[in-house]
Each structure stands twice: as structure tokens, then as C-alpha cells.
Design an enzyme around this catalytic site. Structure first.
Site, PDB file in Angstrom:
ATOM      1  N   ASP A 242       0.861  -1.180   0.000  1.00  0.00           N
ATOM      2  CA  ASP A 242       0.000   0.000   0.000  1.00  0.00           C
ATOM      3  C   ASP A 242       0.897   1.229   0.000  1.00  0.00           C
ATOM      4  OD1 ASP A 242      -3.267   0.274   0.932  1.00  0.00           O
ATOM      5  OD2 ASP A 242      -2.037   2.085   0.900  1.00  0.00           O
TER       6      ASP A 242
ATOM      7  N   ASN B 192      -5.287  -5.420  -6.570  1.00  0.00           N
ATOM      8  CA  ASN B 192      -6.425  -4.758  -5.939  1.00  0.00           C
ATOM      9  C   ASN B 192      -6.297  -3.235  -5.874  1.00  0.00           C
ATOM     10  OD1 ASN B 192      -8.821  -4.651  -3.920  1.00  0.00           O
ATOM     11  ND2 ASN B 192      -7.122  -3.705  -2.785  1.00  0.00           N
TER      12      ASN B 192
ATOM     13  N   TYR C 145     -13.405   5.943 -13.859  1.00  0.00           N
ATOM     14  CA  TYR C 145     -13.254   4.701 -13.094  1.00  0.00           C
ATOM     15  C   TYR C 145     -13.706   3.496 -13.917  1.00  0.00           C
ATOM     16  CZ  TYR C 145     -13.570   1.411  -9.202  1.00  0.00           C
ATOM     17  OH  TYR C 145     -13.406   0.320  -8.380  1.00  0.00           O
TER      18      TYR C 145
ATOM     19  N   ASP D  82       5.032   2.321  -5.125  1.00  0.00           N
ATOM     20  CA  ASP D  82       3.979   2.915  -5.953  1.00  0.00           C
ATOM     21  C   ASP D  82       3.826   2.060  -7.199  1.00  0.00           C
ATOM     22  OD1 ASP D  82       2.245   4.396  -7.468  1.00  0.00           O
ATOM     23  OD2 ASP D  82       3.490   6.202  -7.547  1.00  0.00           O
TER      24      ASP D  82
ATOM     25  N   LYS E  58     -11.494   0.206 -15.131  1.00  0.00           N
ATOM     26  CA  LYS E  58     -11.850  -1.161 -14.766  1.00  0.00           C
ATOM     27  C   LYS E  58     -12.246  -1.998 -15.982  1.00  0.00           C
ATOM     28  CE  LYS E  58     -11.022  -1.049 -10.372  1.00  0.00           C
ATOM     29  NZ  LYS E  58      -9.985  -1.918  -9.783  1.00  0.00           N
TER      30      LYS E  58
END
Length: 301
Positions: free
Chosen positions: A44, A92, A157, A65, A161
Site C-alpha cells: 500500500d 487490488n 473509473y 507505488d 476497470k
């Protein structure tokens, strides 16, 4: 019970990387992977969040990153250096913003593509190359979204995706016949993203994914990482509370209208006669089941 008779987790002996695992869905995936015996790398960009989850589950934390080629490579190499291999990658990590086309900030749009799509691609490319070079291959699980099918205020977004879904299909075609599998999940959970959606759309989105904690999505991800899913490849698995299903791949809605030579007038006539009323619905819809029944309520042709 001694070590020889103790039950083995489904991921025992496997080295798994989970990106964006400092909270929410990513943390849920990392927790269950560790509980099922995996050695986990918790990634993360929020190093504090990664460290917290890492300490909780006994995992190595990483703050690379993944939206850069170098950062993604460093993350995968961290796993290989620590455990000698990489058996699974859960792509994810993602960011989320809502905007109508009139108000879309181009820098915000670019950043979503960089993190959600390029980050997935970069980590996947590094991981796939490593998996192809090691005995036993591995499993890549990408994270997509139903927004790819069309959702208000989600142009950036949804595009990111949708790209992740296309990557999944293409990589699966590339890797057919190898020991590396690529699938995706389309999760549903009440997370910070759901809260943002509610704030933006108000009453139209009230109660977004209420009663669907992130953990309900983790078993499908762990299954896809496991050897039990050896025959599953190129699929998008949707989890929605108590429902588990497969998303349909993009395809041609049949029957086609045929014409020896198409002109503008002929195309107009085709829509006037047939195609206009067969326009495909926006958003996630249930389609036709194996018995030809339209799951939205009508019998399928």
C-alpha cells in the site's frame, strides 16, 4: 494434533502479493490469504496502513507505488527475494473519483488510469514473467468492477476497470496452455468507495452495498489463488453478498442483420426495423440463463 496431521490451508507454502492491502477489500484478501497459510506481501502506498495489516497477519509490508513500472517491479522482486518465488498476485490497488463529463478533471482522470489500469498491468507483467520462469507457474487475480458496464459519474473509473477486464481476457489468451492462470473478481462491499458514491449521488445511491462487508469477497479470491482453481482461466467472478456468479465476456448480440452491401440508408433501415429495439441495457444485468430464460424477467429468445 502434530504438524503432520494439522489441517493445511489452501494457500500453504505459497507466496502471495496483495496490492492496495492497507484497508478495505485489499486488507480482507490479505487476511484470508494469510489465514489459509500463505506468506503475504502487503502493499500500500500508505506505509502506515500497510505496516498495521502486516503486523496483524505476520506479513511483510511494502509501500511501492505500483503506478510506475519501477515501483511494480520492486514490489514483485520484494516477494521473490523474501520467499524465492511469487505464486499469486492480487491486483487490488485502485483509486476512485466521481465526476460528470462536464466537470471531469483531466488530471484526476489520468491518475485513475495510472493507478487502476497501468498499476494492474505493470504488476501483472512483472509477476507473469517471474511465474513463467519458475516451476509451478502461478495465479494472477485482477480486480475489476461492474462500473465497466456503465454507471453514472464513473466514466474514468469505469474505463480503468473495463481495461482491467480486457487485460484479463487478453492475458488469459496469451497464457493458455501454460502454468500461469489469469482471472478477475468483481467485488461488492460497503467500503469508503460506497460512502463516496452515496455522498455524490445522494438518495439515488442510498444504502450502497450495506450489509456486504469486504470479507465476504475474500473466499473467491483465495479460491482463485489456490491449486483447486487450476482449471479456471480467463473468467470474471462476481461476488454480491450471498450471490456468486460469472460475468459474461463481451460478445456479439445475435442474430445479426445481413445485407449484401451496407449503405447509410440500409443501416438506418436495419435500426428502424430491428436493431433499435434490441439495444443492450446499460449497467450490470443478468442476461440469459442456461435454459434460455431472461433473468431480468422475460423468456429469452
Amino acid at each position: 494434533m502434530n504438524a503432520d496431521t494439522a489441517p493445511r490451508g489452501r494457500l500453504t507454502g505459497k507466496a502471495i502479493v496483495v496490492t492496495g492491502a492497507g484497508r478495505g477489500l485489499g486488507a480482507a484478501y490479505a487476511r484470508l490469504a494469510a489465514a489459509e497459510g500463505a506468506s503475504v506481501i502487503v502493499n500500500d502506498v500508505d506505509g502506515g496502513a500497510a505496516a498495521s495489516i502486516g503486523a496483524e497477519i505476520g506479513a511483510i509490508c511494502d509501500d511501492s507505488d505500483i503506478a510506475t513500472w519501477e515501483g511494480a517491479g520492486r514490489l514483485i522482486e520484494t516477494c521473490r527475494s523474501a520467499y524465492g518465488r511469487i505464486d499469486g498476485l492480487v491486483n487490488n490497488a485502485g483509486i476512485f473519483h466521481l465526476a460528470h463529463p462536464r466537470e471531469q478533471d483531466p488530471a484526476e482522470f489520468r491518475r485513475m488510469i495510472e493507478v487502476n489500469l497501468l498499476g494492474t498491468a505493470y504488476c501483472g507483467l512483472h509477476a507473469i514473467r517471474a511465474m513463467l520462469d519458475q516451476p509451478g507457474g502461478g495465479s494472477v487475480v485482477n480486480v475489476t468492477s461492474g462500473s465497466q458496464a456503465g454507471s453514472a459519474a464513473m466514466g474514468a473509473y469505469g474505463a480503468s476497470k473495463g481495461g482491467v477486464a480486457s487485460l484479463t481476457y487478453c492475458w488469459a489468451a496469451d497464457l493458455a496452455g501454460t502454468a500461469v492462470r489469469v482471472n478477475a473478481v468483481s467485488p461488492n462491499a460497503h467500503t469508503r468507495m460506497a460512502d463516496t458514491f452515496e455522498r455524490y449521488l445522494g438518495e439515488r445511491a442510498r444504502g450502497q452495498n450495506v450489509g456486504k462487508p469486504p470479507a465476504t469477497n475474500a473466499p473467491a479470491v483465495v479460491y482463485l489463488l489456490s491449486d483447486a482453481a487450476a482449471g479456471i482461466h480467463g473468467q470474471v467472478v462476481r461476488v454480491d453478498g450471498d450471490e456468486l456468479s460469472l460475468m459474461t465476456h463481451p460478445g456479439v448480440a445475435m442474430p445479426a442483420v445481413r445485407m449484401p452491401a451496407w449503405t447509410v440508408a440500409a443501416v438506418a433501415a436495419a435500426f428502424d426495423d430491428e436493431l433499435a429495439r434490441r439495444q443492450q441495457p446499460l449497467g450490470v444485468h443478468r442476461g440469459i440463463d442456461m435454459n434460455g430464460v431472461d433473468m431480468n424477467g422475460a423468456a429469452g429468445a
